[in-house]
Every structure is written in structure tokens, then in C-alpha cells.
Design an enzyme around this catalytic site. Structure first.
Site, PDB file in Angstrom:
ATOM      1  N   GLU A 153      -3.189  -9.807   3.810  1.00 40.97           N
ATOM      2  CA  GLU A 153      -4.248 -10.160   4.286  1.00 40.97           C
ATOM      3  C   GLU A 153      -5.319 -10.590   4.281  1.00 40.97           C
ATOM      4  O   GLU A 153      -6.147 -11.290   5.200  1.00 40.97           O
ATOM      5  CB  GLU A 153      -5.335  -8.185   3.564  1.00 40.97           C
ATOM      6  CG  GLU A 153      -4.869  -7.362   4.515  1.00 40.97           C
ATOM      7  CD  GLU A 153      -3.119  -6.514   3.349  1.00 40.97           C
ATOM      8  OE1 GLU A 153      -2.576  -6.998   2.534  1.00 40.97           O
ATOM      9  OE2 GLU A 153      -2.997  -5.584   3.698  1.00 40.97           O
ATOM     10  N   GLU A 211       0.933  -1.320  -0.201  1.00 39.30           N
ATOM     11  CA  GLU A 211      -0.021   0.213   0.319  1.00 39.30           C
ATOM     12  C   GLU A 211       1.029   1.486  -0.169  1.00 39.30           C
ATOM     13  O   GLU A 211       0.877   1.980  -0.824  1.00 39.30           O
ATOM     14  CB  GLU A 211      -0.831   0.055   1.494  1.00 39.30           C
ATOM     15  CG  GLU A 211      -1.870  -0.779   1.672  1.00 39.30           C
ATOM     16  CD  GLU A 211      -2.976  -1.286   2.338  1.00 39.30           C
ATOM     17  OE1 GLU A 211      -2.009  -1.463   3.450  1.00 39.30           O
ATOM     18  OE2 GLU A 211      -3.861  -0.635   2.160  1.00 39.30           O
TER      19      GLU A 211
HETATM   20  C1  1HE Z   1       6.849  -9.072  11.892  1.00 38.59           C
HETATM   21  C2  1HE Z   1       5.950  -9.046  10.343  1.00 38.59           C
HETATM   22  C3  1HE Z   1       4.687  -8.087  10.414  1.00 38.59           C
HETATM   23  C4  1HE Z   1       7.895  -9.715  10.947  1.00 38.59           C
HETATM   24  N1  1HE Z   1       4.338  -7.260  11.735  1.00 38.59           N
HETATM   25  N2  1HE Z   1       6.138  -8.301  12.530  1.00 38.59           N
HETATM   26  N3  1HE Z   1       1.873  -8.078   6.938  1.00 38.59           N
HETATM   27  C5  1HE Z   1       2.040  -9.620   6.464  1.00 38.59           C
HETATM   28  O1  1HE Z   1       1.199 -10.361   7.289  1.00 38.59           O
HETATM   29  C6  1HE Z   1       3.385 -10.326   6.788  1.00 38.59           C
HETATM   30  C7  1HE Z   1       3.964 -11.062   7.746  1.00 38.59           C
HETATM   31  N4  1HE Z   1       5.335 -11.359   7.547  1.00 38.59           N
HETATM   32  C8  1HE Z   1       6.429 -12.216   6.281  1.00 38.59           C
HETATM   33  O2  1HE Z   1       5.717 -12.738   6.049  1.00 38.59           O
HETATM   34  C9  1HE Z   1       7.669 -12.517   7.134  1.00 38.59           C
HETATM   35  O3  1HE Z   1       8.585 -11.856   8.193  1.00 38.59           O
HETATM   36  C10 1HE Z   1       8.780 -11.761   5.811  1.00 38.59           C
HETATM   37  C11 1HE Z   1       8.342 -12.437   4.428  1.00 38.59           C
HETATM   38  C12 1HE Z   1       8.068 -10.136   5.524  1.00 38.59           C
HETATM   39  C13 1HE Z   1      10.109 -11.712   6.204  1.00 38.59           C
HETATM   40  O4  1HE Z   1       9.866 -12.838   6.658  1.00 38.59           O
HETATM   41  P1  1HE Z   1      12.128 -13.383   7.250  1.00 38.59           P
HETATM   42  O5  1HE Z   1      12.075 -15.101   7.388  1.00 38.59           O
HETATM   43  O6  1HE Z   1      13.491 -12.372   6.567  1.00 38.59           O
HETATM   44  O7  1HE Z   1      11.842 -12.518   8.864  1.00 38.59           O
HETATM   45  P2  1HE Z   1      10.814 -12.942  10.160  1.00 38.59           P
HETATM   46  O8  1HE Z   1      11.854 -14.506  10.534  1.00 38.59           O
HETATM   47  O9  1HE Z   1       9.290 -13.586   9.476  1.00 38.59           O
HETATM   48  O10 1HE Z   1      10.344 -11.650  11.108  1.00 38.59           O
HETATM   49  C14 1HE Z   1      11.665 -11.174  11.488  1.00 38.59           C
HETATM   50  C15 1HE Z   1      11.022 -10.499  12.529  1.00 38.59           C
HETATM   51  O11 1HE Z   1      10.185  -9.867  12.580  1.00 38.59           O
HETATM   52  C16 1HE Z   1       9.894 -11.622  13.148  1.00 38.59           C
HETATM   53  O12 1HE Z   1      10.239 -10.794  15.114  1.00 38.59           O
HETATM   54  P3  1HE Z   1      11.077 -12.067  15.965  1.00 38.59           P
HETATM   55  O13 1HE Z   1      10.784 -10.512  17.372  1.00 38.59           O
HETATM   56  O14 1HE Z   1      10.853 -13.164  15.804  1.00 38.59           O
HETATM   57  O15 1HE Z   1      12.480 -12.172  15.871  1.00 38.59           O
HETATM   58  C17 1HE Z   1       8.296 -11.527  13.046  1.00 38.59           C
HETATM   59  O16 1HE Z   1       7.574 -11.661  13.528  1.00 38.59           O
HETATM   60  C18 1HE Z   1       8.644 -10.128  13.025  1.00 38.59           C
HETATM   61  N5  1HE Z   1       7.977 -10.002  11.937  1.00 38.59           N
HETATM   62  N6  1HE Z   1       7.003  -8.842   9.673  1.00 38.59           N
HETATM   63  C19 1HE Z   1       4.724  -7.831  12.972  1.00 38.59           C
HETATM   64  N7  1HE Z   1       3.951  -7.986   9.361  1.00 38.59           N
HETATM   65  C20 1HE Z   1      -3.655  -0.926   7.074  1.00 38.59           C
HETATM   66  S1  1HE Z   1      -3.928  -2.577   7.035  1.00 38.59           S
HETATM   67  C21 1HE Z   1      -2.325  -3.061   6.105  1.00 38.59           C
HETATM   68  C22 1HE Z   1      -2.668  -4.824   6.854  1.00 38.59           C
HETATM   69  C23 1HE Z   1      -1.369  -5.694   6.452  1.00 38.59           C
HETATM   70  O17 1HE Z   1      -0.573  -5.144   6.052  1.00 38.59           O
HETATM   71  S2  1HE Z   1      -1.674  -7.110   6.699  1.00 38.59           S
HETATM   72  C24 1HE Z   1      -0.181  -8.032   6.140  1.00 38.59           C
HETATM   73  C25 1HE Z   1       0.751  -8.313   7.388  1.00 38.59           C
END
Ligand code: 1HE
Length: 266
Positions: free
Chosen positions: A139, A119
Site C-alpha cells: 500500500e 490484513e
Molecule cells: C492481481 C493482484 C491484485 C495479482 N489485484 N490483480 N496488492 C499488491 O500490490 C500485490 C500485487 N501482486 C503482486 O505483487 C504479485 O501478483 C504477487 C507477488 C502477489 C504474485 O506474483 P506472480 O508472479 O505469482 O503473479 P502475477 O503474474 O503478478 O499475477 C497473476 C495475475 O493476478 C495477473 O493477472 P493477469 O490477468 O495478467 O494474469 C495479475 O494482474 C493478477 N493480480 N495480484 C488485482 N492485488 C483494504 S485496503 C488493502 C490494500 C491492499 O491490499 S494494497 C496491496 C495490493
């Protein structure tokens, strides 16, 4: 940097660096893949609303392996309907500050450009993606909906049918297909998106300001007007732009052989 608003934004994970007339805005929350917390959204809004006067174009990029992982899911708590509306509207204000601000914004993309990250990229005027880029709207599979302007902006890039598919099926587009369907206007080798975005922004910064303004503020509205209204608005905008002294000087320079010709594309 002496602006306290920009200092607070930097402390909250959004930095601003000036390179000539180009403002480089960077999301700096790599440990969380630049997930957009409320603080980060506020910092994006404040940064784009407070770009220094010398900025004539801006670039937005993300530190680390990914551009942006979207909404910070750890902050997604039970909101009642009213709070949900306010939250979504706060994103609209921030991303409108990107799209409808004073200067054109080029997004330099790499890695994940997902959910709210997509977005944000969609609110920019030009997107440059490197080969590591991938696009998704998780989402749909997380049981929520876009709330940061994606329902308005993403269909304008790729069409409602493709967005529906992405959200219903969790489809992920790679960098090549992402450029093909219209997410990015440029596809560049891994690690070079920022350089390319700065190169484009530097060039855009030399345009007549009124032309950039017309492209940011008039063109999107004209494109949504009924054709008959659009033709009229176009005529008014064209007349205003061409009557500016800068336009006359640029046209004269070409006629006198002092300005670059259009070169054949490679
Ligand atoms: C997060 C987030 C997040 C990572 N919120 N903490 N977005 C998503 O559904 C995407 C979610 N994220 C992923 O699918 C993956 O993290 C990635 C593909 C982006 C990257 O993968 P990777 O292997 O490089 O990293 P990771 O090990 O998954 O994440 C590293 C850390 O970042 C980990 O935290 P940690 O404390 O365990 O180290 C993750 O939890 C954290 N992290 N993404 C919170 N999104 C206005 S409405 C909009 C609605 C949306 O955007 S919904 C889509 C949300």
C-alpha cells in the site's frame, strides 16, 4: 451444502469444507492470486457469519501459489471520500466476522501474504506459515493506505515501528524473519501449512468452548484495558470459566490421573 448463503459464497470464490469439527475455508481465485475483490470480501463475511453449528474451529487458506495478493487493484477506482469510508468499513465487517466470530480461526499461509492478504491473516487467531511465505504492505508504495483493519491489527503483531518501515520502504519479510518478528506463531516446511493448521484446529476444537470464547473475545479486550480494569475483567472471566461444569470435569480428570500431563518441550 444446503445453505444458499454458503453456496453463493462458493460461487464467488470462497469454499467451505467440514473435516470433523474443523471448517476449512479456502480462497479460490488462484488465477488472480486470490486478490480480494468486493465479491470475495463479501463471501468471506458470509462464510464466517454462517459456519455450520458443528464447526468448533476454522482454518483459512488460499488455493494456488499464494495465500492472498491483497486488494483487487483492478477494482480500485476513483472513490469519493464517503465511498472510500464505506469500502473500508465493508472490509472491517468481513474481517471482524473472522476475528470476532464463534470459533477460533487458524490461517495457513504460503507464498504472498501481502496488503489486504496480510490484513486477513492478522484477523485470524493463529498463523501457520510455510517456508515459501513472504509478507509485505505494498500500500505504501502504491500511494494508498491500509483499509482492512491493518492499522489496528498489524502493529499488535509486529509493532508500529516495523509496520511503518514496511509501508515507507516497501520492505518484504521472508518466512523466517516473519516468524521472528511475530507475524506467524508456527513456521513449517513448504507445502505443510494447511496440514499443520488443521492439526492445531482439531486440537483447539476439543477445548472447553468457554475457554476458546474467552481467548477470542475477552483476552484482546483485557489486553487493551488499563491494568486495573484488566485485572477486574480477568477475575470475572476466570470465575465464569471455572464455574462451568466442563471446567470442573476437566480439572477432576487431571486430579484423578485421567488427563494428560504437560510434556516437556522438545
Ligand atoms: C492481481 C493482484 C491484485 C495479482 N489485484 N490483480 N496488492 C499488491 O500490490 C500485490 C500485487 N501482486 C503482486 O505483487 C504479485 O501478483 C504477487 C507477488 C502477489 C504474485 O506474483 P506472480 O508472479 O505469482 O503473479 P502475477 O503474474 O503478478 O499475477 C497473476 C495475475 O493476478 C495477473 O493477472 P493477469 O490477468 O495478467 O494474469 C495479475 O494482474 C493478477 N493480480 N495480484 C488485482 N492485488 C483494504 S485496503 C488493502 C490494500 C491492499 O491490499 S494494497 C496491496 C495490493
Amino acid at each position: 451444502m444446503s445453505n444458499p448463503i454458503l453456496e453463493r459464497a462458493a460461487a464467488n470464490g470462497v469454499t467451505l469444507e467440514m473435516r470433523g469439527a474443523v471448517a476449512i475455508v479456502t480462497l479460490r481465485r488462484p488465477a488472480k492470486r486470490n486478490a480480494l475483490s468486493d465479491a470475495l470480501i463479501e463471501a468471506i463475511r458470509d462464510t464466517f457469519q454462517n459456519l455450520p453449528p458443528e464447526a468448533k474451529a476454522a482454518v483459512i487458506d488460499g488455493e494456488g501459489e499464494h495465500f492472498c495478493a491483497g486488494l483487487d487493484l483492478s477494482e480500485l477506482k476513483e472513490r469519493d471520500a464517503g465511498e472510500g469510508v464505506y469500502h473500508s468499513r465493508s472490509w472491517h465487517v468481513a474481517l471482524n466476522a473472522v476475528e470476532q466470530g464463534r470459533v477460533p480461526v487458524i490461517a495457513a499461509l504460503h507464498g504472498a501474504v501481502v496488503g489486504g492478504g496480510l490484513e486477513l491473516a492478522s484477523a485470524s487467531h493463529i498463523r501457520v506459515a510455510d517456508e515459501t511465505t513472504f509478507y509485505a504492505l505494498p500500500e505504501g508504495t502504491r500511494g494508498i493506505f491500509v483499509g482492512g483493519g491493518g492499522a489496528v491489527r498489524v502493529p499488535k503483531l509486529i509493532g508500529a515501528a516495523r509496520m511503518t518501515d514496511m509501508m515507507m520502504t516497501g520492505r518484504v519479510y521472508n518466512a523466517v524473519d516473519g516468524e521472528r518478528v511475530g507475524f506467524a506463531q508456527y513456521l513449517v516446511p513448504a507445502g505443510t501449512a494447511l496440514d499443520k493448521a488443521i492439526e492445531l484446529a482439531s486440537r483447539i476444537a476439543t477445548n472447553a468452548p468457554l475457554t476458546n470464547y474467552a481467548l477470542m473475545h475477552a483476552l484482546p479486550r483485557i489486553a487493551e484495558q488499563p491494568a486495573d480494569h484488566g485485572f477486574m475483567t480477568e477475575a470475572l472471566m476466570a470465575s465464569i470459566a471455572q464455574s462451568a461444569p466442563e471446567a470442573k470435569a476437566r480439572v477432576r480428570a487431571f486430579l484423578e490421573g485421567k488427563a494428560a500431563k504437560v510434556q516437556k518441550a522438545n
